[in-house]
Design a protein around this motif. Structure first.
Motif, PDB file in Angstrom:
ATOM      1  N   GLN A 121       4.325 -39.406   6.906  1.00  0.00           N
ATOM      2  CA  GLN A 121       5.028 -39.903   8.091  1.00  0.00           C
ATOM      3  C   GLN A 121       4.748 -39.024   9.307  1.00  0.00           C
ATOM      4  O   GLN A 121       4.533 -39.529  10.418  1.00  0.00           O
ATOM      5  N   ALA A 122       4.733 -37.717   9.094  1.00  0.00           N
ATOM      6  CA  ALA A 122       4.458 -36.802  10.202  1.00  0.00           C
ATOM      7  C   ALA A 122       3.024 -36.965  10.705  1.00  0.00           C
ATOM      8  O   ALA A 122       2.778 -37.046  11.919  1.00  0.00           O
ATOM      9  N   TYR A 123       2.066 -37.029   9.767  1.00  0.00           N
ATOM     10  CA  TYR A 123       0.665 -37.155  10.177  1.00  0.00           C
ATOM     11  C   TYR A 123       0.374 -38.526  10.793  1.00  0.00           C
ATOM     12  O   TYR A 123      -0.563 -38.658  11.594  1.00  0.00           O
ATOM     13  N   GLU A 124       1.159 -39.529  10.436  1.00  0.00           N
ATOM     14  CA  GLU A 124       0.980 -40.846  11.068  1.00  0.00           C
ATOM     15  C   GLU A 124       1.367 -40.789  12.548  1.00  0.00           C
ATOM     16  O   GLU A 124       0.787 -41.510  13.368  1.00  0.00           O
ATOM     17  N   GLN A 125       2.328 -39.933  12.890  1.00  0.00           N
ATOM     18  CA  GLN A 125       2.665 -39.721  14.302  1.00  0.00           C
ATOM     19  C   GLN A 125       1.499 -39.043  15.022  1.00  0.00           C
ATOM     20  O   GLN A 125       1.176 -39.379  16.166  1.00  0.00           O
ATOM     21  N   VAL A 126       0.880 -38.098  14.337  1.00  0.00           N
ATOM     22  CA  VAL A 126      -0.312 -37.442  14.907  1.00  0.00           C
ATOM     23  C   VAL A 126      -1.415 -38.476  15.104  1.00  0.00           C
ATOM     24  O   VAL A 126      -2.109 -38.499  16.136  1.00  0.00           O
ATOM     25  N   LEU A 127      -1.559 -39.353  14.115  1.00  0.00           N
ATOM     26  CA  LEU A 127      -2.597 -40.388  14.164  1.00  0.00           C
ATOM     27  C   LEU A 127      -2.409 -41.291  15.384  1.00  0.00           C
ATOM     28  O   LEU A 127      -3.387 -41.613  16.082  1.00  0.00           O
ATOM     29  N   LEU A 128      -1.178 -41.687  15.652  1.00  0.00           N
ATOM     30  CA  LEU A 128      -0.906 -42.522  16.823  1.00  0.00           C
ATOM     31  C   LEU A 128      -1.331 -41.824  18.106  1.00  0.00           C
ATOM     32  O   LEU A 128      -1.956 -42.427  18.992  1.00  0.00           O
ATOM     33  N   ALA A 129      -1.029 -40.545  18.180  1.00  0.00           N
ATOM     34  CA  ALA A 129      -1.341 -39.782  19.399  1.00  0.00           C
ATOM     35  C   ALA A 129      -2.845 -39.629  19.594  1.00  0.00           C
ATOM     36  O   ALA A 129      -3.360 -39.835  20.702  1.00  0.00           O
ATOM     37  N   VAL A 130      -3.566 -39.262  18.537  1.00  0.00           N
ATOM     38  CA  VAL A 130      -5.011 -39.017  18.692  1.00  0.00           C
ATOM     39  C   VAL A 130      -5.768 -40.324  18.927  1.00  0.00           C
ATOM     40  O   VAL A 130      -6.825 -40.332  19.557  1.00  0.00           O
ATOM     41  N   ARG A 131      -5.221 -41.437  18.420  1.00  0.00           N
ATOM     42  CA  ARG A 131      -5.838 -42.734  18.729  1.00  0.00           C
ATOM     43  C   ARG A 131      -5.703 -43.028  20.222  1.00  0.00           C
ATOM     44  O   ARG A 131      -6.647 -43.483  20.869  1.00  0.00           O
ATOM     45  N   GLN A 132      -4.513 -42.778  20.768  1.00  0.00           N
ATOM     46  CA  GLN A 132      -4.287 -43.008  22.191  1.00  0.00           C
ATOM     47  C   GLN A 132      -5.179 -42.112  23.045  1.00  0.00           C
ATOM     48  O   GLN A 132      -5.674 -42.533  24.095  1.00  0.00           O
TER      49      GLN A 132
END
Length: 409
Positions: free
Chosen positions: A173-184
């Protein structure tokens, strides 16, 4: 009147039973763990003000508190090394309570460090305390809905901390938040690293179905960037994932792409093992569609041929055994016998005499199916000779010979 009396009696019995159940019902058990010491708000001599004062520390106050907390960490480590685990974690908990006054980044880093120690010490209670505190920070961070670099780093630290206390779902769940940010941010390097971390997390807990789309995306990125080495790694991983989840068609897609790459790169040493895996997938598909069995035969034969050319006789023998099993399943006994004779030669080349003995047993059983008893006798006798040399299964081959009808010789 009688009906009314029956109703009253039944109601009385029900009420009495309810009272009995209520009386016998055990009270709720107490909480498994006492209150979380990381949430205590008692005053501490190291704090310049009351813990309830939410005003951020001044630079001077921070510079004074940080080395004091580092000393607490060193003191706790010394206690642990001396064998006093209880005292060590009491000190660490104090340090962790005070770390939050330095900010979330510093606190999560400390929680991650102590969490790893607690896991190594198998201190389940401390792991629960730290996990609860991490969840509180995560909840607070999610409510803020910011997208700054500090928040991105905080999510990364939360992911690592959850990994240290072996909470994979929360880590993902934490890394999925990171994933959203780096995609943006369209940060491809960070995107790949985050996907790899999430994929490895899923695999570490054998969650293959969740891992599959992650590695599919990694494969697409590797292909788009022309990274052939990574392409091979992800294809291998996908083949294993789809094998574990019993998805032969998807596994075939990965394996066939791998075979194309290896042939293109003239990396022929990999071909026998790959062809065996491809053939196995076709054989699995053949259970519902017999047309796939032709592909299975062809790939087993390619596995045998390539292994023989590379003098990998053990692998060649493995491919032959698969071919024999397929022939037998289709009732092709002549072809199975022919392949079994080749298997004897192959296993002899590999100096695998136990496998040679088994091949003779297989030949004997095939001749028995055809009621060709003299030929079966010859095969079992050869198997017995090897069994005597190996001092293994002598009784078995002796029994096989004894069971043969004598009138046929």
């Amino acid at each position: 009147m009688l009906q009314r009396l029956i109703v009253i009696v039944i109601a009385s019995i029900f009420f009495s039973s309810s009272l009995t159940l209520a009386e016998s019902k055990k009270p709720n058990p107490p909480d498994e763990f006492p209150p979380n010491p990381l949430e205590f708000t008692t005053a501490d001599p190291l704090l310049p003000r009351s813990p309830k004062d939410k005003k951020p520390l001044t630079l001077e106050e921070r510079l004074k508190l940080e080395p004091a907390l580092d000393r607490l960490n060193q003191e706790a480590a010394a206690k642990l090394q001396a064998g006093d685990e209880v005292a060590a974690f009491e000190i660490w908990n104090r340090e962790l309570r005070l770390r939050r006054f330095l900010g979330s980044l510093e606190e999560v880093q400390a929680l991650s460090r102590v969490g790893a120690i607690a896991w190594n010490q198998n201190d389940r209670q401390e792991i629960v305390y730290i996990t609860q505190r991490l969840q509180a920070i995560q909840k607070q961070t999610q409510s803020q809905k910011k997208s700054s670099e500090i928040d991105l780093e905080l999510w990364r630290l939360l992911g690592q901390a959850y990994q240290n206390v072996r909470s994979p779902k929360q880590a993902v769940q934490a890394y999925e938040q990171v994933l959203l940010a780096v995609r943006q941010q369209k940060d491809t390097v960070a995107l790949v690293e985050t996907l790899k971390t999430i994929g490895e997390l899923h695999l570490s807990w054998f969650d293959y179905r969740q891992a599959a789309p992650i590695y599919e995306e990694l494969l697409s990125l590797a292909i788009s960037q022309g990274e052939s080495a990574n392409e091979i790694v992800y294809l291998q991983q996908l083949a294993e994932i789809y094998a574990q989840t019993e998805q032969p068609q998807q596994s075939l897609n990965a394996l066939n792409k791998l075979a194309e790459i290896y042939i293109k790169e003239n990396n022929l040493i990999k071909i026998p093992e790959l062809k065996l895996a491809i053939a196995s997938d076709y054989e699995s598909l053949g259970k519902t569609d017999p047309n796939f069995l032709v592909e299975a035969f062809e790939n087993y034969q390619e596995a045998y041929t390539s292994a023989w050319q590379l003098q990998e006789f053990v692998r060649a023998g493995e491919a032959l055994q698969k071919i024999i099993s397929l022939y037998r399943s289709q009732g092709q006994i002549d072809e199975a016998l022919e392949a079994s004779q080749i298997l004897v030669d192959t296993q002899t080349q590999a100096a695998n005499f136990y496998a040679v003995m088994q091949a003779y047993d297989q030949i004997g059983q095939l001749y028995l199916e055809r009621k060709e008893y003299p030929q079966a006798l010859t095969a079992f006798q050869k198997g017995l000779e090897l069994a005597q040399q190996l001092k293994h299964q002598e009784a078995y081959f002796t029994e096989q010979i004894k069971k043969l009808p004598k009138a046929n010789f």
